[in-house]
Scaffold this active site. Structure first.
Site, PDB file in Angstrom:
ATOM      1  N   GLY A  48       0.818  -1.217   0.000  1.00 15.05           N
ATOM      2  CA  GLY A  48       0.000   0.000   0.000  1.00 15.05           C
ATOM      3  C   GLY A  48       0.846   1.258   0.000  1.00 15.05           C
ATOM      4  O   GLY A  48       1.679   1.449   0.879  1.00 15.05           O
ATOM      5  N   GLY A  74      -1.136  -0.627   9.466  1.00 12.04           N
ATOM      6  CA  GLY A  74      -1.479   0.790   9.299  1.00 12.04           C
ATOM      7  C   GLY A  74      -0.781   1.432   8.121  1.00 12.04           C
ATOM      8  O   GLY A  74      -0.401   2.601   8.164  1.00 12.04           O
ATOM      9  N   ASN A 128      -7.075   0.529  -3.141  1.00  9.94           N
ATOM     10  CA  ASN A 128      -7.557  -0.012  -1.868  1.00  9.94           C
ATOM     11  C   ASN A 128      -8.585   0.972  -1.305  1.00  9.94           C
ATOM     12  O   ASN A 128      -8.229   2.071  -0.886  1.00  9.94           O
ATOM     13  CB  ASN A 128      -6.355  -0.163  -0.919  1.00  9.94           C
ATOM     14  CG  ASN A 128      -6.761  -0.669   0.442  1.00  9.94           C
ATOM     15  OD1 ASN A 128      -7.910  -1.041   0.668  1.00  9.94           O
ATOM     16  ND2 ASN A 128      -5.815  -0.681   1.367  1.00  9.94           N
ATOM     17  N   CYS A 131      -9.687   2.320   3.175  1.00 10.33           N
ATOM     18  CA  CYS A 131      -9.145   3.342   4.074  1.00 10.33           C
ATOM     19  C   CYS A 131     -10.247   4.262   4.583  1.00 10.33           C
ATOM     20  O   CYS A 131     -11.248   4.458   3.907  1.00 10.33           O
ATOM     21  CB  CYS A 131      -8.143   4.232   3.356  1.00 10.33           C
ATOM     22  SG  CYS A 131      -7.319   3.396   2.078  1.00 10.33           S
ATOM     23  N   THR A 194      -8.740  -7.879   4.119  1.00  8.37           N
ATOM     24  CA  THR A 194      -8.862  -8.633   5.379  1.00  8.37           C
ATOM     25  C   THR A 194     -10.202  -8.386   6.069  1.00  8.37           C
ATOM     26  O   THR A 194     -10.860  -7.367   5.843  1.00  8.37           O
ATOM     27  CB  THR A 194      -7.731  -8.217   6.335  1.00  8.37           C
ATOM     28  OG1 THR A 194      -7.734  -6.795   6.433  1.00  8.37           O
ATOM     29  CG2 THR A 194      -6.381  -8.683   5.835  1.00  8.37           C
ATOM     30  N   GLY A 245      -6.629 -16.370   1.820  1.00  8.02           N
ATOM     31  CA  GLY A 245      -6.267 -17.689   2.338  1.00  8.02           C
ATOM     32  C   GLY A 245      -5.738 -18.675   1.330  1.00  8.02           C
ATOM     33  O   GLY A 245      -5.653 -19.864   1.620  1.00  8.02           O
TER      34      GLY A 245
HETATM   35  C1  LIG Z   1       0.595  -7.812   6.901  1.00  7.71           C
HETATM   36  C2  LIG Z   1      -0.444  -7.491   5.863  1.00  7.71           C
HETATM   37  C3  LIG Z   1      -0.442  -6.231   5.246  1.00  7.71           C
HETATM   38  C4  LIG Z   1      -1.394  -5.913   4.270  1.00  7.71           C
HETATM   39  N1  LIG Z   1      -1.351  -4.680   3.654  1.00  7.71           N
HETATM   40  C5  LIG Z   1      -2.255  -4.382   2.674  1.00  7.71           C
HETATM   41  C6  LIG Z   1      -2.184  -3.143   1.963  1.00  7.71           C
HETATM   42  O1  LIG Z   1      -1.278  -2.330   2.171  1.00  7.71           O
HETATM   43  N2  LIG Z   1      -3.136  -2.890   1.022  1.00  7.71           N
HETATM   44  C7  LIG Z   1      -4.136  -3.790   0.733  1.00  7.71           C
HETATM   45  O2  LIG Z   1      -4.973  -3.511  -0.134  1.00  7.71           O
HETATM   46  N3  LIG Z   1      -4.201  -4.982   1.366  1.00  7.71           N
HETATM   47  C8  LIG Z   1      -3.293  -5.304   2.323  1.00  7.71           C
HETATM   48  N4  LIG Z   1      -3.354  -6.526   2.954  1.00  7.71           N
HETATM   49  C9  LIG Z   1      -4.409  -7.485   2.580  1.00  7.71           C
HETATM   50  C10 LIG Z   1      -3.876  -8.549   1.610  1.00  7.71           C
HETATM   51  O3  LIG Z   1      -3.400  -7.968   0.413  1.00  7.71           O
HETATM   52  C11 LIG Z   1      -4.974  -9.602   1.280  1.00  7.71           C
HETATM   53  O4  LIG Z   1      -6.069  -8.940   0.677  1.00  7.71           O
HETATM   54  C12 LIG Z   1      -5.473 -10.332   2.510  1.00  7.71           C
HETATM   55  O5  LIG Z   1      -4.419 -10.597   3.406  1.00  7.71           O
HETATM   56  C13 LIG Z   1      -6.192 -11.651   2.164  1.00  7.71           C
HETATM   57  O6  LIG Z   1      -5.352 -12.575   1.522  1.00  7.71           O
HETATM   58  P1  LIG Z   1      -4.515 -13.721   2.316  1.00  7.71           P
HETATM   59  O7  LIG Z   1      -5.479 -14.411   3.230  1.00  7.71           O
HETATM   60  O8  LIG Z   1      -3.950 -14.585   1.241  1.00  7.71           O
HETATM   61  O9  LIG Z   1      -3.450 -13.000   3.090  1.00  7.71           O
HETATM   62  C14 LIG Z   1      -2.400  -6.864   3.929  1.00  7.71           C
HETATM   63  C15 LIG Z   1      -2.400  -8.122   4.561  1.00  7.71           C
HETATM   64  C16 LIG Z   1      -1.443  -8.450   5.513  1.00  7.71           C
HETATM   65  C17 LIG Z   1      -1.475  -9.819   6.145  1.00  7.71           C
END
Ligand SMILES: Cc1cc2nc3c(=O)[nH]c(=O)nc-3n(C[C@H](O)[C@H](O)[C@H](O)COP(=O)(O)O)c2cc1C
Length: 304
Positions: A48, A74, A128, A131, A194, A245
């Site tokens: 992000g 954040g 995204n 926010c 998330t 996931g």
């Molecule tokens: C540590 C962490 C940081 C993340 N930072 C962002 C972000 O900056 N922008 C965004 O759109 N999603 C962010 N996400 C969400 C992920 O891109 C993803 O949509 C979400 O984790 C679901 O996929 P997963 O279960 O495979 O992790 C973040 C997720 C994690 C775990």
């Protein structure tokens, strides 16, 4: 042995295979160079990026719960100008697509980010909309169809790049938001971000995360994510990037069969930094073993 066509089109962005990495879990991509060849991926979604540098949230920012990972990073990042000057020139050495994930506190900030990133080397924008909208008192853009649409219009006006809008699952009706941002001009949608959650330390009797609440990710959210991809696929025409996931080739296939044109790998990168390249190779293997000549044959196939 016939070669499988793994190429897919995400709203005008051509990916050599349908596997990209999820924003925030793969840095800018450079952090993973010691572990895998970035050129094996369909794309990398850069973490992000905001107009100004951000320190991120204070306090503990990650908790491993019994069911998945909670994070409240954040949006820590060095800001868009640093990205353009210091990081992008390094990324240009690789033959994959770098999709920049952008976040803003106001509609105007999203517009400015889009304008600054409309440069060679950036393959697409992932917007995204999770926010908080500062002007509207902190409500997330992604929870209000009208506010989400305003962001998409501002971004589209300022860029020629494909615009992928990333949807939040923290809504009552994800289809409504998906349709609204599609109508506003989104070229593709990615889902899901998330799920809002929390954890409490029973010894201290306090929330563990400094920010109290955080985003839940990992295999525990997969059934929710899959359901949302299924619903949104039926309701829109634009291509989808499915995530939530995904850890194995089978997980990726489930998302494609539910309607995703590409998949994004997030939390699984923390356990196995090579997992996204392995899933890309595994998809090819699955196609070979099952007589599939073009992976596009599988997109949404579970609906028929
Ligand atoms: C540590 C962490 C940081 C993340 N930072 C962002 C972000 O900056 N922008 C965004 O759109 N999603 C962010 N996400 C969400 C992920 O891109 C993803 O949509 C979400 O984790 C679901 O996929 P997963 O279960 O495979 O992790 C973040 C997720 C994690 C775990």
């Amino acid at each position: 042995m016939n070669k499988v066509n793994l190429q897919v089109d995400i709203g005008g962005l051509i990916l050599k295979n349908p596997v990209v990495t999820a924003s925030g879990t793969f840095g800018s991509g450079l952090e993973f160079v010691p572990y895998l060849n970035l050129n094996e991926l369909g794309g990398v979604v850069v973490k992000g990026t905001t107009l100004l540098p951000r320190q991120g949230n204070a306090g503990q920012r990650l908790v491993e719960t019994s069911a998945g990972l909670l994070n409240s990073v954040g949006l820590q990042n060095p800001g868009v100008d640093y990205y353009l000057k210091e990081i992008l020139p390094e990324l240009k050495k690789y033959e994959t697509n770098f999709i920049v994930n952008i976040s803003g506190n106001t509609v105007e900030e999203y517009g400015l980010l889009a304008e600054k990133l409309n440069v060679p080397g950036v393959a697409a924008l992932e917007v995204n909309i999770s926010c908080p909208n500062v002007k509207a008192g902190g409500m997330a853009f992604g929870t209000d169809p009208k506010e989400g649409a305003k962001v998409v219009k501002a971004v589209k006006q300022n860029t020629k790049l494909p615009v992928i809008v990333k949807l939040s699952p923290n809504v009552t009706n994800i289809v409504e938001i998906a349709q609204s941002v599609e109508e506003a001009g989104a070229d593709a949608l990615s889902l899901i971000n998330t799920l809002l959650g929390m954890a409490i330390d029973v010894q201290r009797r306090k929330p563990i995360l400094g920010n109290i609440m955080g985003g839940l990710s990992g295999p525990c959210i997969k059934p929710v994510a899959l359901r949302m991809v299924w619903q949104v696929f039926k309701a829109v025409k634009v291509p989808l990037i499915g995530m939530g996931g995904i850890t194995t080739v089978e997980d990726a296939l489930e998302f494609i069969l539910a309607g995703a044109t590409a998949v994004s790998i997030g939390t699984a990168n923390f356990r196995n930094p090579r997992v996204s390249a392995e899933i890309a190779a595994g998809l090819e293997q699955y196609c070979l073993e099952n007589g599939i000549q073009d992976i596009k044959e599988l997109i949404g196939a579970a609906h028929s």
